[in-house]
Design a protein around this motif. Structure first.
Motif, short mmCIF file in Angstrom:
data_model
loop_
_atom_site.label_atom_id
_atom_site.label_comp_id
_atom_site.label_asym_id
_atom_site.label_seq_id
_atom_site.Cartn_x
_atom_site.Cartn_y
_atom_site.Cartn_z
N GLN A 162 -95.48 64.12 -38.60
CA GLN A 162 -96.60 63.42 -39.22
C GLN A 162 -97.56 62.92 -38.15
O GLN A 162 -97.16 62.52 -37.07
N GLU B 223 -102.54 72.70 -47.84
CA GLU B 223 -101.14 72.47 -48.14
C GLU B 223 -100.36 73.72 -47.75
O GLU B 223 -100.74 74.84 -48.09
N ASN C 187 -84.74 65.12 -41.65
CA ASN C 187 -85.06 63.76 -42.05
C ASN C 187 -84.03 62.82 -41.43
O ASN C 187 -82.99 62.54 -42.02
N LYS D 52 -98.77 64.60 -44.06
CA LYS D 52 -97.59 64.19 -44.82
C LYS D 52 -96.61 65.36 -44.95
O LYS D 52 -97.01 66.50 -45.13
N THR E 81 -93.42 66.27 -47.29
CA THR E 81 -92.69 65.85 -48.49
C THR E 81 -91.50 66.77 -48.72
O THR E 81 -91.58 67.97 -48.50
N LYS E 82 -90.43 66.20 -49.17
CA LYS E 82 -89.22 66.95 -49.48
C LYS E 82 -88.90 66.78 -50.94
O LYS E 82 -88.88 65.78 -51.53
#
Length: 103
Positions: free
Chosen positions: A16, A34, A43, A100, A102-103
């Motif tokens: 990020q 995207e 993570n 960002k 995202t998962k």
């Protein structure tokens, strides 16, 4: 948290708020992009590897501009023949800010 993303056939390790110089893409400055071809997501030690892609994972970013890379010189020579050829080019890149993961 980081992810490995496939952008235009090349793989990038992104985090990020990082800048990435990806191959030239369509879009104007300030446009959001995207990337859904996420190959791996980490993570805080929890690594999730896709087969081949991680389901539901996306990386979003913003195009900051289109730039040119450093000059690449192509030099060809055949010894003892008097043949020398010097050529070069500058590759086009798009500077992308990763906003960002995202998962």
């Amino acid at each position: 948290m980081y992810a490995i993303v496939n952008i235009a056939g090349k793989q990038f390790k992104v985090t990020q708020d990082q800048f990435v110089y990806a191959p030239k893409m369509e879009g104007e400055d300030g446009a959001s992009v995207e990337f859904d071809k996420v190959l791996l997501v980490d993570n805080d030690g929890k690594v999730e590897v896709g087969a081949p892609l991680v389901k539901g994972a996306k990386v979003s970013g913003k195009i900051l501009g289109h730039v040119k890379g450093d000059k690449v010189v192509v030099f060809k020579k055949k010894r003892r023949k008097g043949y020398k050829k010097r050529n070069g080019h500058r590759q086009d890149f798009t500077k992308v800010l990763i906003e960002k993961i995202t998962k």
